[in-house]
Scaffold this active site. Structure first.
Site, short mmCIF file in Angstrom:
data_model
loop_
_atom_site.label_atom_id
_atom_site.label_comp_id
_atom_site.label_asym_id
_atom_site.label_seq_id
_atom_site.Cartn_x
_atom_site.Cartn_y
_atom_site.Cartn_z
CD GLU A 50 2.80 8.16 -0.15
OE1 GLU A 50 2.67 9.26 -0.71
OE2 GLU A 50 3.86 7.79 0.40
CE LYS A 162 1.85 11.06 -3.73
NZ LYS A 162 2.17 11.41 -2.33
CD GLN A 163 4.07 6.91 -4.49
OE1 GLN A 163 4.81 7.81 -4.83
NE2 GLN A 163 4.01 6.52 -3.23
#
Length: 218
Positions: A50, A162-163
């Site tokens: 994101e 982010k992930q």
């Protein structure tokens, strides 16, 4: 699809399951835009990472869309053999014909792939490799998200993830991504991932374990 493979619940896959797959395939087919290169490009999306919004040809999105389109076309073929009456009724209700089903396979074949055959690494999205590289280890230990430390603008212009994004793809499509590709992608993206969400560590741990990186997985 996974539920059906595990349960053998034909009543579900021939009814609501088919409708879900067919309608989602319709969506992805409508999202693909033909480029001058003849490929289908999915533009202006946000993937699991994101930190980067409105990107083109996100690897996770493209490959999962390809998978969805392929499964929908496969299910239509299975249903035509095994449950022709149910397929006919569903097709009439949602206005689906053979030409549209055939188009799903064509779009799936032509979805743009960002896999670099030389490095065996998927580019997370178009232009990602050209972004600033930031050594996340230099900010450890930290008690705040990396974007709060370096700022939104710099995060957006960097390779910081982010992930799990490409790594989540390696997890979900483990049966179709060669091990050498999974290994190269994991080693590239793991040090670039800030794990800013609870989604991230489990996916990285699973892929690391599959690659035999047990200490890292733990």
């Amino acid at each position: 699809w996974q539920y059906w493979l595990a349960s053998g619940d034909d009543d579900f896959i021939a009814g609501p399951g088919a409708e879900i797959l067919f309608e989602t395939a319709r969506f992805w087919a409508s999202r693909g835009e033909r480029g001058d290169d003849g490929r289908c490009h999915i533009r202006r999306v946000i993937g699991p990472d994101e930190y980067h919004e409105g990107v083109d040809d996100d690897a996770y999105t493209n490959e999962m869309a390809r998978w969805n389109l392929e499964r929908a076309a496969e299910l239509a073929s299975i249903a035509a053999r095994r449950w022709p009456d149910r397929l006919r009724d569903l097709a009439a209700r949602i206005d689906l014909d053979g030409a549209e089903i055939a188009a799903w396979s064509a779009v799936a074949r032509d979805v743009y792939s960002s896999l670099d055959p030389a490095t065996r690494v998927y580019e997370q999205f178009r232009g990602y490799f050209g972004l600033e590289e930031i050594d996340l280890a230099a900010f450890e230990p930290r008690a705040a998200p990396i974007d709060a430390i370096i700022g939104h603008a710099r995060t957006l212009g960097s390779q910081v993830v982010k992930q799990a994004d490409v790594v989540l793809l390696l997890h979900l499509l483990a049966d179709r991504i060669p091990r050498e590709v999974a290994d190269a992608c994991f080693r590239y993206y793991e040090p670039r991932t800030a794990h800013g969400s609870s989604l991230s560590p489990p996916a990285h741990a699973i892929v690391a374990a599959r690659l035999g990186l047990l200490d890292l997985a733990e």
